[in-house]
Design a protein around this motif. Sequence first.
Motif, PDB file in Angstrom:
ATOM      1  N   ASP A   1      38.158  33.232  72.413  1.00 57.08           N
ATOM      2  CA  ASP A   1      37.531  33.239  71.087  1.00 57.08           C
ATOM      3  C   ASP A   1      37.553  34.621  70.449  1.00 57.08           C
ATOM      4  OD1 ASP A   1      35.742  34.310  72.874  1.00 57.08           O
ATOM      5  OD2 ASP A   1      33.996  33.248  72.101  1.00 57.08           O
TER       6      ASP A   1
ATOM      7  N   GLY B   1      40.584  37.491  61.362  1.00 54.92           N
ATOM      8  CA  GLY B   1      41.626  36.477  61.314  1.00 54.92           C
ATOM      9  C   GLY B   1      42.970  37.002  61.776  1.00 54.92           C
TER      10      GLY B   1
ATOM     11  N   GLN C   1      42.935  37.285  65.444  1.00 57.97           N
ATOM     12  CA  GLN C   1      43.091  35.978  66.077  1.00 57.97           C
ATOM     13  C   GLN C   1      44.560  35.572  66.109  1.00 57.97           C
ATOM     14  OE1 GLN C   1      40.167  34.959  67.173  1.00 57.97           O
ATOM     15  NE2 GLN C   1      40.946  33.198  68.283  1.00 57.97           N
TER      16      GLN C   1
ATOM     17  N   GLU D   1      37.666  28.175  70.950  1.00 55.67           N
ATOM     18  CA  GLU D   1      37.037  28.488  69.666  1.00 55.67           C
ATOM     19  C   GLU D   1      37.924  29.407  68.819  1.00 55.67           C
ATOM     20  OE1 GLU D   1      34.336  27.121  68.631  1.00 55.67           O
ATOM     21  OE2 GLU D   1      33.545  26.236  70.441  1.00 55.67           O
TER      22      GLU D   1
ATOM     23  N   THR E   1      38.713  29.645  65.742  1.00 59.85           N
ATOM     24  CA  THR E   1      38.318  30.062  64.394  1.00 59.85           C
ATOM     25  C   THR E   1      36.884  30.583  64.351  1.00 59.85           C
ATOM     26  OG1 THR E   1      37.579  27.843  63.773  1.00 59.85           O
ATOM     27  CG2 THR E   1      39.894  28.391  63.343  1.00 59.85           C
TER      28      THR E   1
ATOM     29  N   LEU F   1      35.469  33.214  61.630  1.00 57.09           N
ATOM     30  CA  LEU F   1      36.415  33.411  60.540  1.00 57.09           C
ATOM     31  C   LEU F   1      35.878  32.792  59.249  1.00 57.09           C
ATOM     32  CD1 LEU F   1      39.885  32.653  62.182  1.00 57.09           C
ATOM     33  CD2 LEU F   1      38.661  34.823  62.038  1.00 57.09           C
TER      34      LEU F   1
ATOM     35  N   PRO G   1      36.535  30.725  55.618  1.00 51.44           N
ATOM     36  CA  PRO G   1      37.343  29.506  55.423  1.00 51.44           C
ATOM     37  C   PRO G   1      38.836  29.776  55.262  1.00 51.44           C
ATOM     38  CG  PRO G   1      35.318  29.342  54.159  1.00 51.44           C
ATOM     39  CD  PRO G   1      35.354  30.732  54.717  1.00 51.44           C
TER      40      PRO G   1
ATOM     41  N   SER H   1      40.270  30.716  58.653  1.00 53.87           N
ATOM     42  CA  SER H   1      40.302  29.533  59.521  1.00 53.87           C
ATOM     43  C   SER H   1      41.482  28.643  59.182  1.00 53.87           C
ATOM     44  CB  SER H   1      38.998  28.738  59.367  1.00 53.87           C
ATOM     45  OG  SER H   1      37.895  29.479  59.835  1.00 53.87           O
ATOM     46  N   ASP H   2      41.706  28.430  57.886  1.00 50.33           N
ATOM     47  CA  ASP H   2      42.818  27.570  57.464  1.00 50.33           C
ATOM     48  C   ASP H   2      44.158  28.151  57.919  1.00 50.33           C
ATOM     49  OD1 ASP H   2      41.021  25.882  56.313  1.00 50.33           O
ATOM     50  OD2 ASP H   2      41.468  26.432  54.243  1.00 50.33           O
TER      51      ASP H   2
ATOM     52  N   LEU I   1      44.525  27.534  61.694  1.00 46.89           N
ATOM     53  CA  LEU I   1      44.747  26.115  61.993  1.00 46.89           C
ATOM     54  C   LEU I   1      46.149  25.672  61.589  1.00 46.89           C
ATOM     55  CD1 LEU I   1      41.293  24.627  60.959  1.00 46.89           C
ATOM     56  CD2 LEU I   1      42.146  24.993  63.278  1.00 46.89           C
TER      57      LEU I   1
ATOM     58  N   SER J   1      36.442  23.564  70.348  1.00 48.95           N
ATOM     59  CA  SER J   1      35.798  23.969  69.101  1.00 48.95           C
ATOM     60  C   SER J   1      34.475  23.241  68.924  1.00 48.95           C
ATOM     61  CB  SER J   1      36.702  23.673  67.903  1.00 48.95           C
ATOM     62  OG  SER J   1      36.071  24.028  66.688  1.00 48.95           O
TER      63      SER J   1
ATOM     64  N   GLN K   1      37.105  20.750  61.510  1.00 53.63           N
ATOM     65  CA  GLN K   1      38.404  21.352  61.805  1.00 53.63           C
ATOM     66  C   GLN K   1      39.155  20.532  62.847  1.00 53.63           C
ATOM     67  OE1 GLN K   1      37.902  25.475  62.841  1.00 53.63           O
ATOM     68  NE2 GLN K   1      37.189  26.046  60.795  1.00 53.63           N
TER      69      GLN K   1
END
Length: 302
Positions: free
Chosen positions: A86, A138, A141, A160, A162, A165, A167, A170-171, A174, A192, A197
Amino acid sequence: MSSGPVLRAMGLRKVYGDFVAVDRVDLEIGRGEIVGLLGPNGAGKTTTISMMVGLVPPTSGDLVVEGRSVRRDPVWVRSRVGLVPDSPGFYDGMTAWENLWITARLNGVRDESRIQDAISRVGLSGWEDVAVGKFSKGMKQRLGIADALLKSPSVLLLDEPTAGLDPGGSDEVLRLIRSLADGEGMAVLMSSHLLHQVEWVCDRVAVMDRGRVIAQGTLDQLVGRRYYVEMELDGDVNAAARALLPVGKVKVEDRRIVVEAGEDVRRKAVDTVLRAGAVPVEVRMRRAGLAEVYRNLLEAGS
């Protein structure tokens, strides 16, 4: 190369003294498939992932990657499984390229073009020579995913991915995970707590509680045909609720009634309420979602 699942956990179990952290977990992940691993804190998700990546030896059971057992070929299996924690740990004072160079050497990767390739695959081209301390969470990650890709794994485990992060970040992460499954055929297990998500990106879901997998399947299989008709009423709500009992499962919330059924029962529910002497002021219908299924599963096991 095996034609079956890329990763198969069979009766995977981990015991610490008298405490059973993971209890006979069976789980398969196919090529190009993303499986979401759900469960409350302490359910055994991280311990399961740790066994899959070889950080924790199982007490019993087996893990097979591309047809080879972790018990017989532990080094080979670890070489085929990539882990993204994470919060990936990097040296902030070193550049992205330098951090990946260290990982490459630790994993016996001598071809430095693999480093640049990993950076490009996660969308960090142009940031190679920037100190990681200047990266957003981000970006770190994504660099963590690049770090895992250096081994050219067939299985990617994300714990985990995201967490923390915004939005937008995160997008991005993903979409990157989905592209690795769709474009490169990677088998992905993603732990998660963010159910929306998981619902968006995963092909199948496994729910853990108290060390055991209590349900698994596609979203359609888990959610099933469950509909909720929500009505705001004017009139005798309790009388309307009693009349609706043959229509479906009824829940009363002040002036609001929710009817759960295996089909769209809006017309039947409205007709029943009118015959009971109440007037529907507002009527809405929705399908069940993963959050409701998850909550019901945990409540049933408590």
